[in-house]
Write a protein that holds these residues in place. Structure first.
Motif, short mmCIF file in Angstrom:
data_model
loop_
_atom_site.label_atom_id
_atom_site.label_comp_id
_atom_site.label_asym_id
_atom_site.label_seq_id
_atom_site.Cartn_x
_atom_site.Cartn_y
_atom_site.Cartn_z
N GLN A 1 0.83 -1.21 0.00
CA GLN A 1 0.00 0.00 0.00
C GLN A 1 0.86 1.26 0.00
N ILE A 2 1.81 1.30 0.93
CA ILE A 2 2.63 2.51 1.06
C ILE A 2 3.52 2.67 -0.17
N HIS A 3 4.06 1.55 -0.62
CA HIS A 3 5.01 1.58 -1.73
C HIS A 3 4.32 2.07 -3.01
N HIS A 4 3.17 1.49 -3.30
CA HIS A 4 2.45 1.88 -4.52
C HIS A 4 1.82 3.27 -4.38
N ASP A 5 1.00 3.47 -3.36
CA ASP A 5 0.21 4.69 -3.28
C ASP A 5 1.08 5.91 -2.95
N LYS A 6 1.98 5.74 -1.98
CA LYS A 6 2.73 6.91 -1.47
C LYS A 6 4.04 7.12 -2.23
N HIS A 7 4.87 6.08 -2.30
CA HIS A 7 6.18 6.27 -2.96
C HIS A 7 6.01 6.46 -4.46
N HIS A 8 5.39 5.49 -5.13
CA HIS A 8 5.21 5.64 -6.57
C HIS A 8 4.32 6.86 -6.86
N GLY A 9 3.28 7.04 -6.08
CA GLY A 9 2.41 8.20 -6.26
C GLY A 9 3.17 9.51 -6.22
#
Ligand code: MN
Length: 205
Positions: free
Chosen positions: A24-32
């Protein structure tokens, strides 16, 4: 404009090897954040903003020098993670097949040797970066890059990338990068990697 791609599987699909919270954090926050930052830095440069991310990274020299580092970091982050989500998948322990597995065996001896070499490259990458299986001159190669640099910047075509930034594994594996690098092979989608391999050959990578 660049957009954050949706995962093609549910966020918990890679459990227990990659945990839901990390995904969740990796996709939504970092990649986002990479996507948002890239769009922001290019907002007044439509000719750079409206092209495939791969073309942008292959031609970084065309990016004004004042913003080039930001484009390199955030554009690389966007391309790298877009590939990463696709070469992972919920079907556990898939295997490469066909002409692709022949190429793996001819180049590395076996799939196990390939995995060991990539794991070693990931362990050898000090700090943040990526380890890659790429196609270059029609041949398979293993390489690693620092930060969010992409093999595309060296005119090589990435077909499999493993993120070795701590944000990719720290919640579950803490400092044990090697445990993450052993576990991730269970969720590599070899069908997708094989597809990337054939596309790279066609593109004369
Ligand atoms: Mn990452």
């Amino acid at each position: 404009m660049f957009t954050l791609p949706e995962l093609s599987y549910v966020v918990g699909a890679l459990e227990p090897y990659i945990d839901t919270r990390t995904m969740q954090i990796h996709h939504d926050k970092h990649h986002g954040a990479y996507v948002a930052n890239l769009n922001d830095v290019l907002k007044d440069l439509p000719q750079l903003l409206n092209q495939p991310i791969e073309d942008l990274l292959r031609n970084l020299a065309k990016v004004p020098e004042m913003i080039r580092t930001k484009v390199r970091n955030n554009g690389g982050g966007h391309a790298n993670h877009s590939l990463f989500w696709k070469i992972l998948g919920p079907q556990k322990d898939s295997e490469p097949a066909g002409a692709f597995v022949v190429a793996i065996n001819n180049t590395f001896g076996s799939l196990v040797n390939l995995q060991e070499k990539m794991t070693a490259a990931g362990m050898g990458r000090f700090g943040s970066g990526w380890v890659w299986l790429v196609v270059c001159g029609g041949r398979l190669e293993i390489m690693d890059t620092s930060n969010q640099d992409s093999p595309l910047m060296e005119h090589k075509i990435p077909i499999l990338g493993i993120d070795v930034w701590e944000h990719a594994y720290y919640l579950k594996y803490q400092n044990l990068r090697v445990e993450y690098l052993k576990a991730i092979w269970h969720v590599i989608n070899w069908v997708e990697v094989e597809k990337n391999y054939h596309e790279a050959l066609k593109a004369r990578g």
